[in-house]
Design an enzyme around this catalytic site. Structure first.
Site, mmCIF file in Angstrom:
data_model
loop_
_atom_site.group_PDB
_atom_site.id
_atom_site.type_symbol
_atom_site.label_atom_id
_atom_site.label_comp_id
_atom_site.label_asym_id
_atom_site.label_seq_id
_atom_site.Cartn_x
_atom_site.Cartn_y
_atom_site.Cartn_z
ATOM 1 C CD1 TRP A 1 -25.952 27.550 -41.242
ATOM 2 C CD2 TRP A 1 -26.242 29.019 -42.897
ATOM 3 N NE1 TRP A 1 -25.541 26.945 -42.416
ATOM 4 C CE2 TRP A 1 -25.713 27.835 -43.448
ATOM 5 C CE3 TRP A 1 -26.507 30.093 -43.756
ATOM 6 C CZ2 TRP A 1 -25.446 27.678 -44.812
ATOM 7 C CZ3 TRP A 1 -26.238 29.948 -45.116
ATOM 8 C CH2 TRP A 1 -25.711 28.746 -45.617
ATOM 9 C CE LYS B 1 -28.836 23.230 -32.957
ATOM 10 N NZ LYS B 1 -27.854 24.301 -33.321
ATOM 11 C CD GLU C 1 -28.956 21.980 -51.294
ATOM 12 O OE1 GLU C 1 -29.913 22.764 -51.210
ATOM 13 O OE2 GLU C 1 -28.703 21.113 -50.425
#
Length: 530
Positions: free
Chosen positions: A170, A194, A399
């Protein structure tokens, strides 16, 4: 952060009031999906408002898409390389012609600022043009050294894998959906994509333009849905898989691909370091650090989360850096003057908040930012700078993937290199110095797939001729460059033997043949043959 500015949306640029939410447009794009398993509503992260209700794909839909892609690929691979390249060049122009629509969609679905959304348009155009221009060089038949001069003719050809599955994220909904697939179709493969279920409209519009450029529709198909159902079905049926996402999910993809003995390229997580050396231009480095840390809300695999600054310039750098950070314009507006937009989801906001709160509770100092901004929108968080971060804090080596960076001093460069190389990741790094040669020498000592000197990430990201990917837990394989297209083909060797066989002949015994071969090998060595 009282100095930060909230900018009202410009109605002329606001995609929530544009063609992007026109339901006839949404229906047209939804019609490109192979999907029969219900619907899902997507929401604009910057406002929380619904964007589109889109159909979802089942595992059977994925299998059907791959089956039709495979049929089309059999004829597509027979299309000349020149004709395939021409489609990519037409696509290059179409992407630039429709840049405003594509940028609007990126903003709408990801919440990022317009200036960073445009980076995606530029990157897709660069990728299309690079591979189209380099097609013959990278994929054309190549003569190789034969076993014997004149007697053995050897060549190498490249055979497309078949159907390539792309599972894109995204955070870069345009470039990660398209830039991995463009070299795949150029190489003669078909693609089943996808996109992330939060950002399908961007991918669908980009694919629609690819059809307009001349690509057969079944050569690139789009499915929509969750990772376990749709992503899993892709991995179980394609001939190669390309995944961009978290290291945790990447390990699962690698296991599934390994069980089927298919190839996979994986761009995964990072905890990227930036080194500001004692001779760096302080103001240039501070400006570059702001972009490197906070572009796209820090939601880049290659963004900087650790800043190591030399003692000699630490105070001056921090002053210049914080001055810029506190002036960043954070907003749900869609104009070019917005510096940072929204985070993507509630889960991402919770992660960022947890990392900052944990660091603060354990003694870190918040030099800028440090809190959510619900007054701007449901998922906004201030650009945040921390000092005093220590190993027991969760943000030290995990992260964050958000607008949070930690500052560290160093006294000598060997120490900085050692600290930058700590941890499990190795995706991107940055070095700042007035001496480019020295910067490149230090860059060569860093464990990272890409290292930018006097830039945060854009120099390697935009140099399509160079490979891009991670070391260690940051991934496998590379996008861009020769590696970015050769991953989608199998090299095939064809050798033609002339006059004599590579075996005893003309009455030679096996023993005599071995002696003749020994002499021939010694002669070839003296002649300098490889």
């Amino acid at each position: 952060m009282s100095e930060q500015t909230s900018i009202p949306a410009d109605p002329e640029l606001d995609p929530t009031a544009s063609w992007a939410t026109d339901q006839s447009v949404v229906r047209r794009l939804a019609g490109l999906l192979r999907a029969t398993a219900g619907t899902r509503t997507t929401y604009a992260p910057a406002t929380g408002q619904p964007v589109a209700e889109l159909p979802l794909s089942s595992a059977d839909d994925v299998v059907a898409a791959i089956r039709s892609a495979r049929r089309t690929q059999r004829s597509w691979k027979g299309t000349s390389l020149a004709d395939r390249a021409a489609i990519l060049l037409r696509y290059h122009d179409l992407v630039l012609d429709h840049r405003h629509e594509l940028v609007d969609l990126v903003i709408l679905e990801s919440g990022k600022a317009r200036k960073q959304a445009f980076e995606e348009v530029a990157h897709v155009a660069l990728t299309a043009r690079y591979y189209a221009r380099k097609a013959t060089e990278l994929l054309g038949p190549q003569r190789k050294l034969g076993m014997f001069p004149v007697l053995t003719r050897a060549e190498q050809r490249f055979v497309p894998k078949g159907v390539v599955g792309i599972i894109s994220p995204w955070n870069y909904p345009l470039t990660m959906a398209m830039s991995d697939g463009l070299p795949a179709v150029l190489a003669g493969n078909a693609v089943v994509l996808k996109p992330d279920s939060q950002t399908p409209l961007t991918a669908l519009r980009a694919v629609e333009l690819l059809y307009e450029a001349g690509l057969p529709r079944d050569a690139w198909q789009v499915v929509n849905g969750d990772g376990p159902t749709v992503g899993g079905a892709i991995i179980q049926n394609v001939d190669y898989v390309c995944f961009t996402g978290s290291t945790k999910t990447g390990r699962l993809v690698a296991r599934q691909a390994g069980e089927r003995l298919i190839g996979a390229s994986l761009e995964l997580g990072g905890k990227n370091p930036m080194l500001v050396l004692r001779d760096a231009d302080v103001h240039r480095a501070a400006e570059g650090a702001v972009r490197a840390c906070f572009n796209s809300g820090g939601q880049l695999c290659v963004s900087m989360e650790r800043l190591y600054v030399a003692d000699q310039i630490y105070d001056a750098f921090v002053t210049a850096f914080l001055d810029r950070v506190k002036k960043l314009k954070v907003s749900a507006g869609t104009g070019w003057d917005v510096d940072m937009g929204s985070l993507i989801s509630k889960a991402q906001l919770e992660t960022v908040s947890r990392h900052v709160d944990d660091a603060r509770d354990k003694g870190a100092v918040v030099l800028a930012g440090g809190k959510a901004r619900p007054d701007l929108g449901p998922l906004f968080y201030e650009p945040t700078v921390l000092s005093g971060v220590t190993p027991e804090m969760v943000c030290f080596d995990n992260e964050t993937f958000g607008p949070v960076v930690s500052l560290y001093r160093f006294s000598d460069e060997s120490e900085a290199i050692e600290r930058a190389n700590e941890g499990e990741y190795g995706l991107n790094a940055s070095v700042w110095t007035r001496d480019g040669r020295r910067g490149r020498a230090i860059a060569a000592q860093l464990v990272a797939g890409t290292v930018n000197v006097n830039e945060g990430y854009a120099a390697t990201f935009g140099s399509i001729d160079t490979p891009m990917g991670g070391m260690r837990s940051s991934g496998l394989g590379r996008r861009q460059g020769v590696e970015g297209i050769r991953r989608y083909v199998d090299p095939q060797a064809i050798a033609t033997q002339r006059v004599v066989p590579i075996a005893p002949s003309h009455g030679l015994s096996d023993q005599a043949y071995a002696e003749v071969m020994t002499t021939a090998l010694r002669v070839l060595k003296k002649l300098g043959r490889a």
